[in-house]
Design a protein around this motif. Structure first.
Motif, PDB file in Angstrom:
ATOM      1  N   ILE A 213       0.694  -1.324   0.042  1.00  0.00           N
ATOM      2  CA  ILE A 213      -0.006   0.006   0.099  1.00  0.00           C
ATOM      3  C   ILE A 213       0.949   1.272  -0.042  1.00  0.00           C
ATOM      4  O   ILE A 213       1.716   1.400   1.030  1.00  0.00           O
ATOM      5  N   PRO A 214       0.497   2.196  -0.845  1.00  0.00           N
ATOM      6  CA  PRO A 214       1.762   3.221  -0.868  1.00  0.00           C
ATOM      7  C   PRO A 214       1.406   4.413  -0.011  1.00  0.00           C
ATOM      8  O   PRO A 214       0.529   4.403   0.438  1.00  0.00           O
ATOM      9  N   ARG A 215       2.477   4.879   0.598  1.00  0.00           N
ATOM     10  CA  ARG A 215       2.576   6.130   1.524  1.00  0.00           C
ATOM     11  C   ARG A 215       1.609   7.099   1.067  1.00  0.00           C
ATOM     12  O   ARG A 215       1.141   8.035   1.998  1.00  0.00           O
ATOM     13  N   SER A 216       1.505   7.217  -0.275  1.00  0.00           N
ATOM     14  CA  SER A 216       0.993   8.657  -0.375  1.00  0.00           C
ATOM     15  C   SER A 216      -0.606   8.589  -0.210  1.00  0.00           C
ATOM     16  O   SER A 216      -1.348   9.716  -0.148  1.00  0.00           O
ATOM     17  N   ILE A 217      -1.271   7.565   0.202  1.00  0.00           N
ATOM     18  CA  ILE A 217      -2.542   7.586   0.536  1.00  0.00           C
ATOM     19  C   ILE A 217      -2.433   8.382   1.709  1.00  0.00           C
ATOM     20  O   ILE A 217      -3.620   8.827   1.892  1.00  0.00           O
ATOM     21  N   SER A 218      -1.818   8.308   2.612  1.00  0.00           N
ATOM     22  CA  SER A 218      -1.773   9.048   3.762  1.00  0.00           C
ATOM     23  C   SER A 218      -2.080  10.456   3.742  1.00  0.00           C
ATOM     24  O   SER A 218      -2.491  11.321   4.605  1.00  0.00           O
ATOM     25  N   LYS A 219      -2.005  11.172   2.542  1.00  0.00           N
ATOM     26  CA  LYS A 219      -2.202  12.504   2.099  1.00  0.00           C
ATOM     27  C   LYS A 219      -3.642  12.627   1.932  1.00  0.00           C
ATOM     28  O   LYS A 219      -4.129  14.084   2.051  1.00  0.00           O
ATOM     29  N   LEU A 220      -4.343  11.678   1.832  1.00  0.00           N
ATOM     30  CA  LEU A 220      -5.882  11.837   1.669  1.00  0.00           C
ATOM     31  C   LEU A 220      -6.628  11.909   2.566  1.00  0.00           C
ATOM     32  O   LEU A 220      -7.273  11.077   3.228  1.00  0.00           O
ATOM     33  N   VAL A 221      -6.615  13.151   3.417  1.00  0.00           N
ATOM     34  CA  VAL A 221      -7.271  13.336   4.570  1.00  0.00           C
ATOM     35  C   VAL A 221      -8.919  13.144   4.486  1.00  0.00           C
ATOM     36  O   VAL A 221      -9.531  13.291   5.540  1.00  0.00           O
ATOM     37  N   ASN A 222      -9.423  13.479   3.151  1.00  0.00           N
ATOM     38  CA  ASN A 222     -10.723  13.249   3.428  1.00  0.00           C
ATOM     39  C   ASN A 222     -11.301  11.843   2.876  1.00  0.00           C
ATOM     40  O   ASN A 222     -12.511  11.477   2.736  1.00  0.00           O
ATOM     41  N   LEU A 223     -10.624  11.109   2.730  1.00  0.00           N
ATOM     42  CA  LEU A 223     -10.551   9.407   2.229  1.00  0.00           C
ATOM     43  C   LEU A 223     -11.600   9.011   3.207  1.00  0.00           C
ATOM     44  O   LEU A 223     -11.308   8.829   4.548  1.00  0.00           O
ATOM     45  N   SER A 224     -12.738   8.323   2.966  1.00  0.00           N
ATOM     46  CA  SER A 224     -13.594   7.642   3.419  1.00  0.00           C
ATOM     47  C   SER A 224     -13.854   6.092   3.268  1.00  0.00           C
ATOM     48  O   SER A 224     -13.825   5.444   4.280  1.00  0.00           O
ATOM     49  N   ILE A 225     -13.466   5.643   2.023  1.00  0.00           N
ATOM     50  CA  ILE A 225     -13.701   4.306   1.628  1.00  0.00           C
ATOM     51  C   ILE A 225     -12.561   4.010   0.788  1.00  0.00           C
ATOM     52  O   ILE A 225     -11.967   4.757  -0.080  1.00  0.00           O
TER      53      ILE A 225
END
Length: 669
Positions: A213-225
């Motif tokens: 899982i890429p670390r860049s996902i951690s920037k998606l502060v609005n991610l719900s699903i």
């Protein structure tokens, strides 16, 4: 009349049939045309391209076919175009490149093919694109970020291949990405995600993605699903995932993860409600961070290699936890007594759990499904569970339960499997008198049922189980609410089969095999009009097979072998279709189908045509007569007693509905 100046025509949700007349092109002042939710057929007339003032065209959910007319490209002012839910074929017309004002395009649920329509990249005002559930192939274009105003991008359920363009994730306005059920591959590379990203939903399930899982996902502060299920993703599940402040749903199932990273604790204000981690390679103890996910409602860690005991700290999340599935692991120890309180579904089957069923289960007033099969639980029959007014599925199969099974009134129970234990004793004749749910099943959606769901569970989680049906083990990946089954096989029950079994008119599967039942098969079974599978083999039954069973039109499987049965086998199509093995090793069965097809040595050493002197006791129980009526039951319209379906429908439907005419055109899978 003269409708040439008509500006809006809305025929939404009627029962119109037939084709659109070519004269539709004469309504030259139309700005809005909706024919959605009807039964229109045929091809769209090219004259529709004469509606130059049209800004909104909605043809959703009809039966249109043929190719999408090229003339639609003439309507340069079109902003909303919904063609989804039909049978259109071919490619997206190149003329669509002229629709410069288009903001909303939905062509999902058709039979369109070809590569991704490159002409769409010219339409920089597009905010919503749905190409889902078609037959598109090829790769997504690398410059898809030219659609700089894109908010919803849905291409799930197609045949796209290759890596997805990382530029897609750099579009700041994007809210929803649906790429599931394609053939994408490669590592998950999200590129340079904007710090202003509005991305809330990422659905990448059912592809061939690999890597971590890429670390860049951690920037998606609005991610719900986020749904990464059914890929080949490896490594650890990063602990920073649980710190995303708006994350509510995570599906990691059916990958090759090996562990959960434990360095970062979840946020105390975590809103995560659904965590799916089944069918991976997780080992060790169940991770303790789960006990801090205070909003967790559904936890599925089944089909892994977890060991150790169920953590007592899970009492921290009991107030919201509704579904707990830990089946097919290597968990040991006893079931904790006071850890869970509001469970609807509790499945710990196929582990190494010992001890007794905790009596605290009696307080689980919301419990509908309890499955503890294939453990080492040593206890007596839990008759006290009959106080649970919502219990519908009870599976105690393959443990060390023992002793007699006390009388109990399971009012809502639809499936019970207590097979392969050490239960003993006789069942009273009125044992099934108060098993109401198997006697008169409520129809889904009625006032009594208070639900429109067809299957056990909800859109987020579907209950499943394995059951013996028609002589084989079948996995019910979804359990129909109208499905009923009773399996008492592989125990040491004796005495007569209770005549009250005939009260269970809605029973689909009855398995009493491998016991020591004796006496006659009760003729009241002929009142179980929904019965599809009957197994009474390997007992000590005598007398005749009741002729009433020949009237059971749904009875596709039956097994009477290894008993002491004699006399005429009932006629009827269903009996004639059974293999010889269903009747072998009895005392003297005969009948036209046996005599023609089965060697005498298999079913009867000396066939006798004379009837037995002693008929079955015809004592009439008034309570049976009243409840059954001794007449044909109401045959269910739905005859499929089980669903063997390897594909579970996706739970998520688009929550970001823009207006009524779009609400059904952006469902996601």
């Amino acid at each position: 009349g003269n409708l040439s100046h008509l500006t809006s025509l809305n025929l939404f949700d009627n029962q119109f049939v037939g084709q659109i007349p070519t004269s539709i092109g004469n309504l030259s002042h139309l700005t809005s045309l909706s024919l959605s939710y009807n039964n229109f057929t045929g091809q769209i007339p090219s004259s529709i391209g004469n509606l130059f003032h049209l800004t909104s065209l909605n043809l959703f959910d009809n039966m249109f076919l043929g190719q999408i007319p090229h003339s639609l490209g003439n309507i340069s002012g079109l902003s909303d175009l919904v063609l989804a839910g039909n049978s259109f074929v071919g490619e997206i017309p190149s003329s669509f490149g002229s629709l410069n004002q288009l903001t909303y395009l939905a062509v999902g649920l058709n039979k369109l093919s070809g590569n991704f329509p490159i002409v769409l990249l010219n339409l920089t005002n597009l905010s919503d694109v749905s190409l889902s559930s078609n037959k598109f192939t090829g790769k997504l274009p690398p410059n898809i970020d030219s659609l700089s105003n894109l908010e919803f991008f849905l291409v799930h359920d197609n045949n796209f291949v290759g890596t997805f363009p990382s530029s897609l994730f750099t579009i700041p306005s994007l809210h929803f990405i649906g790429l599931s059920s394609n053939q994408f591959n490669g590592t998950l590379e999200f590129g340079n995600i904007s710090s202003q990203s509005q991305l809330q939903v990422i659905r990448l399930g059912k592809n061939n993605f690999r890597g971590p899982i890429p670390r860049s996902i951690s920037k998606l502060v609005n991610l719900s699903i986020i749904d990464l299920s059914n890929n080949k993703i490896t490594g650890q599940v990063p602990s920073w995932l649980w710190t995303l402040p708006n994350l509510t749903y995570v599906n990691l199932s059916n990958n090759t993860f090996i562990s959960f990273e434990g360095s970062t604790r979840p946020s105390p204000s975590s809103v995560l409600s659904h965590l799916f981690g089944s069918k991976n390679n997780f080992t060790g103890n169940i991770p303790s961070f789960i006990c801090e996910l205070v909003s967790l409602s559904v936890l599925d860690l089944s089909d892994n290699n977890f060991n150790g005991s169920i953590p007592l700290c899970m009492s921290n999340i009991k107030s919201n936890l509704s579904v707990l599935n830990l089946r097919h692991n290597h968990l040991c120890g006893g079931l904790p007594g006071n850890v869970f309180g509001n469970l609807r579904s509790f499945d710990v089957g196929h582990n190494q759990l010992v001890g007794k069923l905790p009596r605290s289960l009696i307080h689980f007033s919301t419990l509908e499904v309890l499955n503890v099969e294939s453990n080492k639980i040593n206890d007596t029959f839990p008759f006290w569970l009959s106080s649970l007014q919502k219990l519908q599925v009870l599976v105690l199969r393959s443990n060390a339960f023992h002793g007699p099974i006390h009388e109990a009134s399971f009012l809502k129970l639809k499936i019970i499997d207590i097979s392969h234990n050490q239960f003993i004793g006789a069942l009273p004749s009125d044992y099934f008198l108060n098993w109401s749910a198997m006697s008169l099943l409520l129809k889904v959606g009625t006032n009594e049922d208070q639900s429109t769901e067809t299957y056990m569970g909800d859109n987020y989680y579907r209950d499943s189980m394995v059951l013996m049906n028609k002589g084989v083990e079948l996995e019910l990946v979804r359990i129909l609410k109208i499905y009923t089954a009773l399996d008492f096989s592989g125990n040491r029950f004796e005495g007569e089969i209770p005549r009250s079994i005939g009260l269970l008119k809605e029973l689909h599967v009855l398995n009493l095999s491998n016991n020591a039942f004796n006496g006659h098969i009760p003729s009241s079974i002929g009142n179980v009009t929904a019965l599809e599978s009957l197994d009474v083999s390997q007992n000590k039954l005598s007398g005749e097979i009741p002729q009433e069973l020949g009237n059971l039109s749904f009875l596709a499987y039956m097994n009477f072998s290894h008993n002491q049965l004699r006399g005429l086998v009932p006629g009827g199509t269903q009996f004639g279709r059974q293999p010889c093995s269903s009747f072998e090793y009895n005392s003297g069965l005969f009948g036209s189908s046996l005599d023609l097809d089965c060697p005498a040595s298999q079913h009867d050493e000396t066939p006798e045509a004379e009837e037995e002197d002693e008929d079955e006791d015809e004592e009439v129980f008034s309570w049976i007569a009243a409840a059954i009526g001794f007449g044909p039951g109401i045959v269910l319209g739905l005859t499929i007693g089980y669903v063997l379906d390897l594909y579970k429908p996706e739970w998520f439907t688009n929550p970001f509905r823009r207006n009524k005419h779009r609400s059904r055109s952006t469902t996601t899978h």
